[in-house]
Write a protein that holds these residues in place. Structure first.
Motif, PDB file in Angstrom:
ATOM      1  N   SER A 138       0.830  -1.203   0.000  1.00 51.99           N
ATOM      2  CA  SER A 138       0.000   0.000   0.000  1.00 51.99           C
ATOM      3  C   SER A 138       0.864   1.252   0.000  1.00 51.99           C
ATOM      4  O   SER A 138       0.558   2.235  -0.685  1.00 51.99           O
ATOM      5  CB  SER A 138      -0.922  -0.008   1.233  1.00 51.99           C
ATOM      6  N   VAL A 139       1.953   1.235   0.771  1.00 51.92           N
ATOM      7  CA  VAL A 139       2.885   2.362   0.781  1.00 51.92           C
ATOM      8  C   VAL A 139       3.457   2.577  -0.608  1.00 51.92           C
ATOM      9  O   VAL A 139       3.524   3.709  -1.104  1.00 51.92           O
ATOM     10  CB  VAL A 139       4.022   2.113   1.803  1.00 51.92           C
ATOM     11  N   PHE A 140       3.870   1.485  -1.260  1.00 53.24           N
ATOM     12  CA  PHE A 140       4.435   1.608  -2.593  1.00 53.24           C
ATOM     13  C   PHE A 140       3.416   2.176  -3.575  1.00 53.24           C
ATOM     14  O   PHE A 140       3.755   2.992  -4.445  1.00 53.24           O
ATOM     15  CB  PHE A 140       4.928   0.250  -3.076  1.00 53.24           C
ATOM     16  N   SER A 141       2.148   1.769  -3.458  1.00 55.70           N
ATOM     17  CA  SER A 141       1.113   2.282  -4.352  1.00 55.70           C
ATOM     18  C   SER A 141       0.980   3.797  -4.222  1.00 55.70           C
ATOM     19  O   SER A 141       0.872   4.516  -5.230  1.00 55.70           O
ATOM     20  CB  SER A 141      -0.228   1.606  -4.039  1.00 55.70           C
ATOM     21  N   VAL A 142       0.987   4.287  -3.000  1.00 56.32           N
ATOM     22  CA  VAL A 142       0.863   5.735  -2.784  1.00 56.32           C
ATOM     23  C   VAL A 142       2.089   6.461  -3.321  1.00 56.32           C
ATOM     24  O   VAL A 142       1.975   7.515  -3.969  1.00 56.32           O
ATOM     25  CB  VAL A 142       0.659   6.040  -1.289  1.00 56.32           C
ATOM     26  N   LEU A 143       3.275   5.922  -3.073  1.00 57.62           N
ATOM     27  CA  LEU A 143       4.500   6.558  -3.568  1.00 57.62           C
ATOM     28  C   LEU A 143       4.512   6.613  -5.092  1.00 57.62           C
ATOM     29  O   LEU A 143       4.927   7.620  -5.688  1.00 57.62           O
ATOM     30  CB  LEU A 143       5.730   5.808  -3.059  1.00 57.62           C
ATOM     31  N   LEU A 144       4.064   5.547  -5.725  1.00 60.10           N
ATOM     32  CA  LEU A 144       4.013   5.533  -7.186  1.00 60.10           C
ATOM     33  C   LEU A 144       3.012   6.566  -7.700  1.00 60.10           C
ATOM     34  O   LEU A 144       3.283   7.279  -8.682  1.00 60.10           O
ATOM     35  CB  LEU A 144       3.649   4.131  -7.675  1.00 60.10           C
ATOM     36  N   THR A 145       1.864   6.670  -7.039  1.00 66.58           N
ATOM     37  CA  THR A 145       0.887   7.686  -7.414  1.00 66.58           C
ATOM     38  C   THR A 145       1.482   9.084  -7.287  1.00 66.58           C
ATOM     39  O   THR A 145       1.275   9.952  -8.151  1.00 66.58           O
ATOM     40  CB  THR A 145      -0.366   7.573  -6.521  1.00 66.58           C
ATOM     41  N   GLN A 146       2.215   9.321  -6.214  1.00 66.35           N
ATOM     42  CA  GLN A 146       2.836  10.623  -6.011  1.00 66.35           C
ATOM     43  C   GLN A 146       3.855  10.931  -7.101  1.00 66.35           C
ATOM     44  O   GLN A 146       3.921  12.063  -7.602  1.00 66.35           O
ATOM     45  CB  GLN A 146       3.498  10.677  -4.638  1.00 66.35           C
ATOM     46  N   ASP A 147       4.677   9.939  -7.466  1.00 65.31           N
ATOM     47  CA  ASP A 147       5.668  10.171  -8.518  1.00 65.31           C
ATOM     48  C   ASP A 147       4.994  10.510  -9.849  1.00 65.31           C
ATOM     49  O   ASP A 147       5.481  11.357 -10.606  1.00 65.31           O
ATOM     50  CB  ASP A 147       6.560   8.940  -8.683  1.00 65.31           C
ATOM     51  N   ILE A 148       3.893   9.829 -10.114  1.00 62.78           N
ATOM     52  CA  ILE A 148       3.146  10.143 -11.336  1.00 62.78           C
ATOM     53  C   ILE A 148       2.538  11.540 -11.242  1.00 62.78           C
ATOM     54  O   ILE A 148       2.519  12.298 -12.213  1.00 62.78           O
ATOM     55  CB  ILE A 148       2.048   9.089 -11.574  1.00 62.78           C
ATOM     56  N   ALA A 149       2.078  11.905 -10.053  1.00 68.24           N
ATOM     57  CA  ALA A 149       1.410  13.202  -9.865  1.00 68.24           C
ATOM     58  C   ALA A 149       2.370  14.372  -9.989  1.00 68.24           C
ATOM     59  O   ALA A 149       1.931  15.509 -10.204  1.00 68.24           O
ATOM     60  CB  ALA A 149       0.732  13.235  -8.498  1.00 68.24           C
ATOM     61  N   VAL A 150       3.667  14.145  -9.835  1.00 67.03           N
ATOM     62  CA  VAL A 150       4.628  15.244  -9.976  1.00 67.03           C
ATOM     63  C   VAL A 150       4.496  15.906 -11.342  1.00 67.03           C
ATOM     64  O   VAL A 150       4.651  17.129 -11.479  1.00 67.03           O
ATOM     65  CB  VAL A 150       6.069  14.729  -9.759  1.00 67.03           C
ATOM     66  N   ILE A 151       4.180  15.123 -12.360  1.00 73.64           N
ATOM     67  CA  ILE A 151       4.080  15.666 -13.727  1.00 73.64           C
ATOM     68  C   ILE A 151       2.972  16.711 -13.832  1.00 73.64           C
ATOM     69  O   ILE A 151       3.232  17.852 -14.212  1.00 73.64           O
ATOM     70  CB  ILE A 151       3.857  14.520 -14.735  1.00 73.64           C
TER      71      ILE A 151
END
Length: 637
Positions: free
Chosen positions: A146-159
């Motif tokens: 779950s932590v990894f899912s949120v981190l991945l979402t955040q990295d995508i959201a940087v764009i």
């Protein structure tokens, strides 16, 4: 050149000294790197203004890390995560941004600046969190995923955040900051324009970057999708021919060069089209996850990733503005704690909503409560585009760094909470209303397989396990199990230990398993005990405690793998099977002999009688295989 070598020596020496000390103290490598940075920067002053340049270089470690993580995820696995990516990750970003924006507005910040602050602080540290999760073997837990899912979402959201921030300054006259002050530092504007690294790019790259930025909106969209499509097509169709071409050179370093080329090339392409290099690297990793070169890439890049991430953490520690911190320490530390508390409360609620309980819920809450390294990028970009004034940006940078420094302490807090959950006292066991000829104590992967096979054969089993979640999952799939500590005499009596014919001991705790075997043997001398052991030492302990059949973890699978090797080396199926049977029989007999010589308080390598007999048994095994080969040769003749 001398200055570069001196700085490199300082960074490496700081890491070599501080990190092992932190690891030995149980603090983790991340806190060791951060402490090393503080020591060589603000404390001793061995590094100075070049730290920011080094940090931008070291951020490439984050890119490599996401590429390696992508290699572990096949596209199907990523698709299976879509609900957590959109639901859990999206909710965390929106709620954290709104809450932190509201707090900033409560302190009289304009809504545009407050929104920029909220977006910046809503992100978490991909580098620190994933590194720590990997070190603590938490990535495969439900909380870790779950932590990894949120981190991945955040990295995508940087764009989209980088695309959105300039819009917040749309109504501000050129050269005027949101607080009314005049003039932007041309160096900062140029730094953000070329990607925030403050360095000079070559003319070709600058021309390409200018070309992309001058395109209309639809043109930028086409170029962006074209870059993503290029990564996918190259990963699917071009990687194999290139690896075969490199293989012809028969030079080990060429594989490393190719692995670096893949990551660096993708990062360059993503930067040119205005996308996150980390996202591009992750996408490339996912594309290559099913290729036969995955392990080669992992092996080549892992050392670079570790060193660059360590360097990044050192620069974070060295870059903390202690002058500003010493001017108003209580305010800045209070702000950092406020960010952590607000995000933690939001994460705690989201964790409950997504059914993250116990240690998984606490891991999810504490792991993501800090601000992240992308915050440094967003703050610099906000200054250059006129969204955020300098005085607020400097404060925000210190707050971000402080939250990252506090993060290892949050993981230590998580370890303490996990231990307390383990030691919380005896659970309330189920009322056991049945008995059977087979009792299975512990129903992990091993116990589940035994239980399914025995029940499918028509025999009744009584399954005992102390983990409520494990029992709940069993019941969801239609298997009956009882919640209770399998080592408690009263629970064993209710399960019918006195009349049972077979006891399967599949507990994860080695000492508890030995105690259960000894107790069961004492209470029911006629009981047949089947146990699971991790290695030979545990086999000997189980044997002395009274177990009848002891299964070593990985033993049977290793035998099967060895048989596959023999078959592919030219043996027939029958010959490989005979070799497997011979090795199995010899090993079983050897274990029984060595168990009589084994001494609990003496390591096997220091037990002279044990070592001598082990050598003799190995020679006997080699002789037996020679004789087996001779017999086969006679049969062929």
């Amino acid at each position: 050149m001398e200055g570069f070598l001196f700085q490199a020596s300082v960074y490496l020496a700081a890491a070599v000294i501080a990190v092992p000390i932190a690891a030995r103290l149980g603090l983790g490598s991340v806190l060791g790197y951060l402490a090393a940075g503080i020591l060589i920067g603000p404390v001793l002053g061995l590094v100075g203004s070049e730290t920011k340049d080094v940090q931008h270089f070291a951020e490439f470690g984050v890119v490599m890390m996401l590429f390696l993580i992508g290699l572990e995820l096949e596209p199907r696995a990523l698709w299976d995560m879509r609900h957590r990516l959109l639901g859990l990750g999206g909710a965390q970003l929106v709620l954290s941004t709104a809450a932190l924006m509201g707090i900033a507005m409560a302190y009289d910040q304009p809504w545009r600046v407050a929104l920029a602050i909220g977006l910046t602080l809503a992100l978490s540290s991909t580098a620190i969190v994933l590194q720590t999760l990997t070190e603590k073997n938490l990535m495969r837990t439900q909380g870790g995923r779950s932590v990894f899912s949120v981190l991945l979402t955040q990295d995508i959201a940087v764009i989209p955040i980088l695309a959105f921030l300039p819009l917040l300054a749309a109504s501000i006259p050129p050269g005027m900051l949101p607080d009314g002050s005049i003039s932007l530092d041309p160096d900062k504007v140029e730094s953000a324009h070329v990607g925030g690294d403050g360095g000079n790019v070559n003319e070709a790259a600058h021309a390409a970057l200018t070309f992309v930025q001058n395109l209309p909106g639809w043109g930028v969209t086409l170029v962006t999708f074209g870059a993503i499509a290029a990564i996918i097509l190259v990963g699917v169709y071009l990687t194999r021919p290139v690896f075969r071409y490199i293989h012809l050179a028969k030079l080990r370093e060429m594989y490393t060069a190719l692995a670096l080329l893949i990551v660096v090339g993708i990062s360059s392409l993503m930067t040119l089209v205005g996308l996150s290099p980390a996202l591009g690297a992750f996408l490339a990793g996912v594309v290559l996850a099913s290729s036969e070169f995955r392990h080669e890439l992992e092996t080549d890049l892992e050392p670079f990733k570790g060193l660059l991430l360590g360097l990044f953490f050192i620069t974070v520690g060295a870059g903390v503005n202690f002058e500003l911190l010493f001017e108003k320490p209580l305010i800045l530390v209070g702000m950092a704690l406020l960010v952590i508390i607000v995000k933690a409360l939001i994460l705690l609620v989201l964790g409950r909503m997504f059914r993250l309980k116990g240690r998984d819920g606490w891991l999810f809450t504490l792991a993501l409560a800090q601000a992240g390294e992308f915050g440094f990028v967003l703050v610099s970009f906000s200054i250059a585009t006129g969204v955020m004034p300098d005085r607020i940006a400097e404060t925000l940078l210190v707050v971000i760094a402080l939250t990252m420094l506090i993060t290892p302490l949050l993981f230590i807090l998580y370890d303490g909470i996990s231990k307390r959950l383990d030691d919380a006292g005896p659970i309330t066991p189920d009322e056991i209303d049945q008995s059977g000829p087979v009792i299975i104590a512990g129903v992990g992967r091993f116990g589940q397989m035994v239980n399914r096979m025995v029940q499918a054969s028509g025999f009744e089993t009584v399954v005992l396990d102390h983990n409520p979640e494990t029992i709940a999952v069993m019941r969801r799939f239609g298997f009956k199990g009882f919640l209770g500590d399998p080592t408690r005499p009263d629970i064993l009596r209710k399960a019918g230990l006195q009349d049972a014919r077979v006891l399967v001991v599949a507990l994860d705790n080695p000492s508890a398993a030995v105690a259960l075997i000894a107790y069961a043997r004492k209470e029911n001398p006629n009981l047949h005990i089947v146990s699971r052991a991790r290695d030979r030492t545990e086999v000997y302990r189980h044997y002395q405690a009274g177990a009848n059949d002891i299964t070593r973890e990985l033993f049977d699978s290793s035998l099967r793998a060895g048989r596959y090797v023999l078959e592919n080396m030219g043996m027939s199926d029958f010959e490989a099977n005979e070799a497997q049977k011979l090795f199995y029989a010899h090993d079983r007999a050897s274990v029984r002999e060595l168990a009589a010589l084994w001494q609990p308080d003496v390591p096997p390598s220091q037990n002279a009688a044990y070592v001598a007999r082990a050598k003799e048994l190995q020679k006997e095994l080699e002789t037996a295989f020679i004789n087996l080969g001779a017999e086969k040769d006679k049969e062929r003749a």
